[in-house]
Design a protein around this motif. Structure first.
Motif, PDB file in Angstrom:
ATOM      1  N   TYR A 108      -4.994   5.776   5.283  1.00  0.00           N
ATOM      2  CA  TYR A 108      -3.950   5.673   3.723  1.00  0.00           C
ATOM      3  C   TYR A 108      -3.816   7.132   3.466  1.00  0.00           C
ATOM      4  N   SER A 109      -2.605   7.400   3.216  1.00  0.00           N
ATOM      5  CA  SER A 109      -2.075   8.567   2.791  1.00  0.00           C
ATOM      6  C   SER A 109      -2.452   8.745   1.340  1.00  0.00           C
ATOM      7  N   ALA A 110      -2.779   7.810   0.621  1.00  0.00           N
ATOM      8  CA  ALA A 110      -3.442   8.076  -0.746  1.00  0.00           C
ATOM      9  C   ALA A 110      -4.500   8.516  -0.719  1.00  0.00           C
ATOM     10  N   ALA A 111      -5.557   8.121   0.251  1.00  0.00           N
ATOM     11  CA  ALA A 111      -6.808   8.894   0.337  1.00  0.00           C
ATOM     12  C   ALA A 111      -6.627  10.207   0.928  1.00  0.00           C
ATOM     13  N   ARG A 112      -5.918  10.560   1.601  1.00  0.00           N
ATOM     14  CA  ARG A 112      -5.745  11.971   2.154  1.00  0.00           C
ATOM     15  C   ARG A 112      -5.253  12.823   0.869  1.00  0.00           C
ATOM     16  N   GLU A 113      -4.204  12.245   0.324  1.00  0.00           N
ATOM     17  CA  GLU A 113      -3.437  13.157  -0.837  1.00  0.00           C
ATOM     18  C   GLU A 113      -4.355  13.280  -1.809  1.00  0.00           C
ATOM     19  N   ARG A 114      -5.222  12.301  -2.496  1.00  0.00           N
ATOM     20  CA  ARG A 114      -6.079  12.516  -3.698  1.00  0.00           C
ATOM     21  C   ARG A 114      -7.108  13.724  -3.238  1.00  0.00           C
ATOM     22  N   ALA A 115      -7.693  13.459  -2.014  1.00  0.00           N
ATOM     23  CA  ALA A 115      -8.413  14.433  -1.633  1.00  0.00           C
ATOM     24  C   ALA A 115      -8.010  15.780  -1.528  1.00  0.00           C
TER      25      ALA A 115
ATOM     26  N   GLN B  40      17.206   9.930   3.102  1.00  0.00           N
ATOM     27  CA  GLN B  40      18.341   9.394   2.226  1.00  0.00           C
ATOM     28  C   GLN B  40      18.231   8.152   1.342  1.00  0.00           C
ATOM     29  N   ASP B  41      17.190   7.484   1.460  1.00  0.00           N
ATOM     30  CA  ASP B  41      16.859   6.464   0.792  1.00  0.00           C
ATOM     31  C   ASP B  41      16.226   6.685  -0.455  1.00  0.00           C
ATOM     32  N   MET B  42      16.174   5.915  -1.567  1.00  0.00           N
ATOM     33  CA  MET B  42      15.668   6.118  -2.993  1.00  0.00           C
ATOM     34  C   MET B  42      14.234   5.734  -3.019  1.00  0.00           C
ATOM     35  N   SER B  43      13.282   6.433  -3.307  1.00  0.00           N
ATOM     36  CA  SER B  43      11.844   6.038  -3.451  1.00  0.00           C
ATOM     37  C   SER B  43      11.330   6.464  -4.614  1.00  0.00           C
ATOM     38  N   GLN B  44      10.185   5.769  -5.315  1.00  0.00           N
ATOM     39  CA  GLN B  44       9.650   5.762  -6.647  1.00  0.00           C
ATOM     40  C   GLN B  44       8.220   5.781  -6.328  1.00  0.00           C
ATOM     41  N   VAL B  45       7.302   6.670  -6.269  1.00  0.00           N
ATOM     42  CA  VAL B  45       5.785   6.524  -6.082  1.00  0.00           C
ATOM     43  C   VAL B  45       5.217   7.459  -7.122  1.00  0.00           C
ATOM     44  N   SER B  46       3.814   7.269  -7.282  1.00  0.00           N
ATOM     45  CA  SER B  46       2.723   7.896  -7.871  1.00  0.00           C
ATOM     46  C   SER B  46       2.510   9.153  -7.143  1.00  0.00           C
ATOM     47  N   ASP B  47       2.214  10.390  -7.952  1.00  0.00           N
ATOM     48  CA  ASP B  47       1.873  11.381  -7.257  1.00  0.00           C
ATOM     49  C   ASP B  47       0.321  11.732  -7.163  1.00  0.00           C
ATOM     50  N   ASN B  48       0.144  11.304  -5.846  1.00  0.00           N
ATOM     51  CA  ASN B  48      -1.604  11.127  -5.617  1.00  0.00           C
ATOM     52  C   ASN B  48      -2.027  12.660  -5.429  1.00  0.00           C
ATOM     53  N   VAL B  49      -1.356  13.492  -4.975  1.00  0.00           N
ATOM     54  CA  VAL B  49      -1.889  14.957  -5.052  1.00  0.00           C
ATOM     55  C   VAL B  49      -2.334  15.452  -6.423  1.00  0.00           C
ATOM     56  N   GLN B  50      -1.313  15.178  -7.279  1.00  0.00           N
ATOM     57  CA  GLN B  50      -1.395  15.509  -8.749  1.00  0.00           C
ATOM     58  C   GLN B  50      -2.763  14.699  -9.247  1.00  0.00           C
ATOM     59  N   ALA B  51      -2.966  13.623  -9.024  1.00  0.00           N
ATOM     60  CA  ALA B  51      -3.972  12.753  -9.367  1.00  0.00           C
ATOM     61  C   ALA B  51      -5.386  13.424  -8.916  1.00  0.00           C
ATOM     62  N   GLY B  52      -5.409  13.763  -7.845  1.00  0.00           N
ATOM     63  CA  GLY B  52      -6.548  14.624  -7.430  1.00  0.00           C
ATOM     64  C   GLY B  52      -6.928  15.889  -8.223  1.00  0.00           C
TER      65      GLY B  52
ATOM     66  N   SER C 270      10.165   5.076   1.599  1.00  0.00           N
ATOM     67  CA  SER C 270      10.929   4.738   2.829  1.00  0.00           C
ATOM     68  C   SER C 270      10.598   5.967   3.761  1.00  0.00           C
ATOM     69  N   GLU C 271      10.842   5.860   4.799  1.00  0.00           N
ATOM     70  CA  GLU C 271      10.617   6.968   5.754  1.00  0.00           C
ATOM     71  C   GLU C 271      11.917   7.519   6.008  1.00  0.00           C
ATOM     72  N   ASP C 272      13.219   7.220   5.438  1.00  0.00           N
ATOM     73  CA  ASP C 272      14.193   7.666   5.410  1.00  0.00           C
ATOM     74  C   ASP C 272      14.581   8.681   4.054  1.00  0.00           C
TER      75      ASP C 272
ATOM     76  N   ARG D  91       0.933  -1.253  -0.076  1.00  0.00           N
ATOM     77  CA  ARG D  91      -0.093  -0.023   0.082  1.00  0.00           C
ATOM     78  C   ARG D  91       0.922   1.311  -0.009  1.00  0.00           C
ATOM     79  N   PRO D  92       0.465   2.371  -0.612  1.00  0.00           N
ATOM     80  CA  PRO D  92       1.436   3.499  -0.927  1.00  0.00           C
ATOM     81  C   PRO D  92       1.650   4.377   0.316  1.00  0.00           C
ATOM     82  N   ASP D  93       1.778   3.675   1.716  1.00  0.00           N
ATOM     83  CA  ASP D  93       2.308   4.728   2.810  1.00  0.00           C
ATOM     84  C   ASP D  93       3.460   4.328   3.009  1.00  0.00           C
ATOM     85  N   VAL D  94       4.365   5.624   3.930  1.00  0.00           N
ATOM     86  CA  VAL D  94       5.662   5.609   4.269  1.00  0.00           C
ATOM     87  C   VAL D  94       6.034   4.229   5.143  1.00  0.00           C
ATOM     88  N   ARG D  95       6.837   3.644   4.672  1.00  0.00           N
ATOM     89  CA  ARG D  95       7.379   2.174   5.286  1.00  0.00           C
ATOM     90  C   ARG D  95       8.651   2.457   5.950  1.00  0.00           C
TER      91      ARG D  95
END
Length: 329
Positions: free
Chosen positions: A180-187, A144-156, A140-142, A119-123
């Protein structure tokens, strides 16, 4: 091949690897012999010379999920273009199993790891490992790590602007589980775009619930009781949208003539079998997978790119938002 070209094995190797010590005439003779034999250099041997195995590990937490599979396909496509082997493991949402797979893959001397969340939440981060790691879908919560995700705010923002362009002004937002962060960000993206256009979302808020059709039906029933004159609904998932369509039909409201409806996920079996077919947001997950793999390969070559990068989502218009005029001023 060396015998056919009339040179030593060492000279043939130098010719094929572009070494300057070989005359051009000799090089052409070796290349011609290689083509005659359909010779290809041993990729594993070349990788080993560079101190690499030519393989990466890919750990998913939802092997059968409709979100993880496109991400995996994108990563595998990118790996295939570079002739890299992918070793796939399923952690099934279990942190202990994930750790086991990480150690097993490191034992196979993989050059890097891609971790695909369920699920698209910070891990939690896996911490520092001897090889580069890219987190896909779930960041990732860090930092300094490399993370690749979809832009849920832009989707909304996409769906809100799409409905506004079709003249809709009384718009409700019904989405999924607020944890879910995805629900909040899309809204947040949708409501921000509405407010920026001078349009107040109905009730001034998003309606959070669950990700299923039952919530879509119940949520729509509640909103219709307060706002029977609404003209559009932004849904946080295609399943929610299917429930919304059911309730609108029960109230003899036509889609899209009376009320336009949008979904999210672009889940084929849902959007194409809806009545009418459902406009939805595609999270571009194959691109997420491709970018994750590309960043991993760059990091393996000494060019890491820490931080979260977001792939833009795409709106796929269908019948559920057509058939209404666009306001021009």
């Amino acid at each position: 091949m060396a015998r056919i070209a009339g040179v030593s094995v060492a000279t043939a190797s130098k010719a094929l690897n572009g070494r300057r010590q070989v005359r051009e005439e000799t090089r052409q003779r070796v290349v011609a012999a290689a083509e005659e034999l359909a010779f290809r250099p041993n990729a594993l041997a070349q990788q080993l010379k560079k101190g690499r195995s030519g393989a990466i590990g890919l750990i998913t937490h939802d092997l059968e999920g409709r979100f993880s599979i496109p991400t995996l396909l994108g990563a595998e496509d990118e790996a295939g273009s570079g002739e890299v082997s992918v070793l796939l493991c399923d952690a099934r949402g279990d942190k202990i199993r994930e750790r086991y797979h990480v150690q097993a893959l490191l034992g196979r001397n993989v050059d890097g790891l891609i971790i695909v969340g369920a699920r698209p939440d910070v891990r939690p981060s896996l911490g520092r490992l001897p090889v580069p790691v890219v987190y896909a879908y779930a960041p990732s919560e860090d930092p300094q790590d490399m993370s690749q995700v979809s832009d849920n705010v832009q989707a909304g923002v996409l769906v809100a602007e799409h409905l506004l362009s079709r003249g809709r002004r009384r718009i409700a937002v019904i989405t999924g589980d607020e944890t879910y962060s995805a629900a909040r960000e899309r809204a947040r993206g949708a409501m921000g775009a509405l407010v920026a256009a001078g349009v107040e979302p109905l009730d001034g808020q998003a309606f959070f619930g669950s990700w299923d059709e039952a919530w879509g039906r119940d949520g729509m029933e509640t909103i219709l009781g307060k706002h029977p004159d609404l003209d559009a609904v932004i849904c946080g998932s295609d399943q929610i949208a299917r429930g919304v369509l059911d309730t609108l039909r029960e109230h003899d409201l036509r889609v899209p003539e009376d009320v336009a409806v949008t979904g999210h996920d672009n889940w084929g079996v849902m959007v194409e079998h809806s009545r009418p077919q459902l406009t939805s947001v595609d999270m571009n997950l194959e691109e997420v997978g491709r970018r994750a793999a590309a960043r991993l390969f760059a990091a393996i070559q000494g060019r890491p790119s820490p931080g979260v990068e977001k792939a833009l989502c795409k709106l796929v218009p269908r019948e559920s938002t057509r058939g209404f005029h666009t306001l021009t001023g």
